[in-house]
Design an enzyme around this catalytic site. Structure first.
Site, PDB file in Angstrom:
ATOM      1  CE  LYS A  15      23.766  64.547  22.214  1.00 12.55           C
ATOM      2  NZ  LYS A  15      24.600  64.380  21.017  1.00 12.55           N
ATOM      3  NE  ARG A  90      19.506  65.944  17.675  1.00 16.96           N
ATOM      4  CZ  ARG A  90      19.947  64.927  18.406  1.00 16.96           C
ATOM      5  NH1 ARG A  90      19.425  64.681  19.571  1.00 16.96           N
ATOM      6  NH2 ARG A  90      20.918  64.182  17.970  1.00 16.96           N
ATOM      7  NE  ARG A 129      26.913  55.662  19.171  1.00 17.64           N
ATOM      8  CZ  ARG A 129      26.247  56.817  19.256  1.00 17.64           C
ATOM      9  NH1 ARG A 129      26.498  57.657  20.251  1.00 17.64           N
ATOM     10  NH2 ARG A 129      25.365  57.147  18.343  1.00 17.64           N
ATOM     11  NE  ARG A 162      22.179  55.656  17.421  1.00 20.07           N
ATOM     12  CZ  ARG A 162      22.277  56.887  17.905  1.00 20.07           C
ATOM     13  NH1 ARG A 162      22.528  57.066  19.190  1.00 20.07           N
ATOM     14  NH2 ARG A 162      22.130  57.928  17.119  1.00 20.07           N
ATOM     15  NE  ARG A 173      23.519  60.587  13.979  1.00 22.67           N
ATOM     16  CZ  ARG A 173      24.303  59.647  14.513  1.00 22.67           C
ATOM     17  NH1 ARG A 173      24.822  58.706  13.746  1.00 22.67           N
ATOM     18  NH2 ARG A 173      24.564  59.665  15.792  1.00 22.67           N
TER      19      ARG A 173
HETATM   20  P1  ADP Z   1      23.168  61.538  18.384  1.00 22.24           P
HETATM   21  O1  ADP Z   1      23.186  62.709  19.312  1.00 22.24           O
HETATM   22  O2  ADP Z   1      24.365  60.661  18.491  1.00 22.24           O
HETATM   23  O3  ADP Z   1      22.878  61.916  16.947  1.00 22.24           O
HETATM   24  P2  ADP Z   1      20.519  60.634  19.363  1.00 22.24           P
HETATM   25  O4  ADP Z   1      20.250  59.258  19.841  1.00 22.24           O
HETATM   26  O5  ADP Z   1      20.420  61.758  20.322  1.00 22.24           O
HETATM   27  O6  ADP Z   1      21.991  60.535  18.746  1.00 22.24           O
HETATM   28  O7  ADP Z   1      19.571  60.968  18.108  1.00 22.24           O
HETATM   29  C1  ADP Z   1      19.415  60.084  17.012  1.00 22.24           C
HETATM   30  C2  ADP Z   1      18.433  60.670  15.997  1.00 22.24           C
HETATM   31  O8  ADP Z   1      17.128  60.821  16.602  1.00 22.24           O
HETATM   32  C3  ADP Z   1      18.764  62.058  15.470  1.00 22.24           C
HETATM   33  O9  ADP Z   1      19.674  62.000  14.381  1.00 22.24           O
HETATM   34  C4  ADP Z   1      17.374  62.577  15.068  1.00 22.24           C
HETATM   35  O10 ADP Z   1      16.964  62.016  13.835  1.00 22.24           O
HETATM   36  C5  ADP Z   1      16.466  62.001  16.132  1.00 22.24           C
HETATM   37  N1  ADP Z   1      16.298  62.941  17.288  1.00 22.24           N
HETATM   38  C6  ADP Z   1      16.761  62.747  18.551  1.00 22.24           C
HETATM   39  N2  ADP Z   1      16.427  63.774  19.359  1.00 22.24           N
HETATM   40  C7  ADP Z   1      15.743  64.662  18.579  1.00 22.24           C
HETATM   41  C8  ADP Z   1      15.151  65.939  18.799  1.00 22.24           C
HETATM   42  N3  ADP Z   1      15.205  66.547  20.018  1.00 22.24           N
HETATM   43  N4  ADP Z   1      14.547  66.552  17.755  1.00 22.24           N
HETATM   44  C9  ADP Z   1      14.487  65.976  16.546  1.00 22.24           C
HETATM   45  N5  ADP Z   1      15.032  64.779  16.249  1.00 22.24           N
HETATM   46  C10 ADP Z   1      15.649  64.117  17.258  1.00 22.24           C
END
Ligand code: ADP
Ligand code: ZN
Length: 216
Positions: A15, A90, A129, A162, A173
């Site tokens: 993404k 999400r 990554r 990260r 996740r």
């Molecule tokens: P990835 O898609 O690789 O897991 P992100 O950077 O999008 O990475 O998200 C990292 C973390 O941030 C998620 O595992 C979650 O804990 C939190 N997070 C991100 N976006 C949301 C969301 N829309 N709702 C709830 N938690 C979120």
């Protein structure tokens, strides 16, 4: 014309990589809720510490908190030309909230691009990554390494791994994605907004596919 787009996909689906190339090409604003949350965490505030607990464990941050964050963000001037949402919505409640916010602004969603990926590939990608602290661009230490170790090709920023990109947290996740986020695929399919993007390890393939779709 404003173009409001969503990228949907499991962690490690690509993404962020797609977003950092697509947004400048379309002149729209990249909104990554993960990046926004990591900024709050880095501030070290009590709210940041609370958020850190969720993110570290591979769980989602509560919907009401994300909802407040996204409302403030979408109201900003920088979003007037269009947005690409990466990592939001999400959950079904988040998708319903987004519909309401965009309806109030008179801006319907143009398309939801879905990147599908299987768990093995996600682990192989994420344990290798690193991403730029400054512009957010992700690199893969083996498949897509920066020209100079530790430095972003594009902006010269420092590359970091990260904290949640450890195998155990990645598995958690991914499970969270299957349970909470996967229902959005049907949700958007039923609204005729879902566009499945051809999976590939070459980021250019997804980018070209999406650009071609939008130009149709
Ligand atoms: P990835 O898609 O690789 O897991 P992100 O950077 O999008 O990475 O998200 C990292 C973390 O941030 C998620 O595992 C979650 O804990 C939190 N997070 C991100 N976006 C949301 C969301 N829309 N709702 C709830 N938690 C979120
Ligand atoms: Zn950079």
């Amino acid at each position: 014309m404003t173009q409001d787009l969503i990228i949907l996909g499991a962690p490690g689906a690509g993404k962020g990589t797609l977003a950092v190339d697509l947004c400048p090409a379309l002149g729209i604003k990249h909104i990554s809720t993960g990046d926004l949350l990591r900024e709050v965490i880095a501030s070290g505030s009590p709210l940041g510490q609370e958020i850190d607990g969720y993110v570290k464990s591979g769980a989602l941050v509560p919907d009401d908190l994300i909802g407040r964050m996204i409302k403030d963000t979408l109201a900003a001037d920088a979003c007037r030309q269009g947005i690409l949402l990466d990592g939001f919505p999400r959950t079904i409640p988040q998708a319903e909230l987004l519909e309401k916010i965009l309806a109030d602004l008179g801006r319907p969603i143009s398309a939801v691009f879905y990147l599908s990926v299987e768990l093995d590939r996600v682990i192989r990608r994420l344990v290798n990554r690193v991403s730029c602290q400054q512009c957010g661009r992700p690199y893969h230490l083996i498949n897509l390494p920066p020209r100079q170790a530790g430095i972003c090709d594009v902006c010269g920023g420092v590359l970091r791994q990260r904290e949640d990109d450890k195998e155990e947290t990645i598995r958690k996740r991914f499970a969270t994605f299957l349970e909470k986020t996967q229902p959005l695929i049907d949700f958007y399919q039923n609204k005729n907004l879902l566009v499945e993007v051809q999976a590939s390890d070459d980021p250019q393939v997804a980018l070209n596919f999406v650009l071609k779709y939008l130009a149709r």
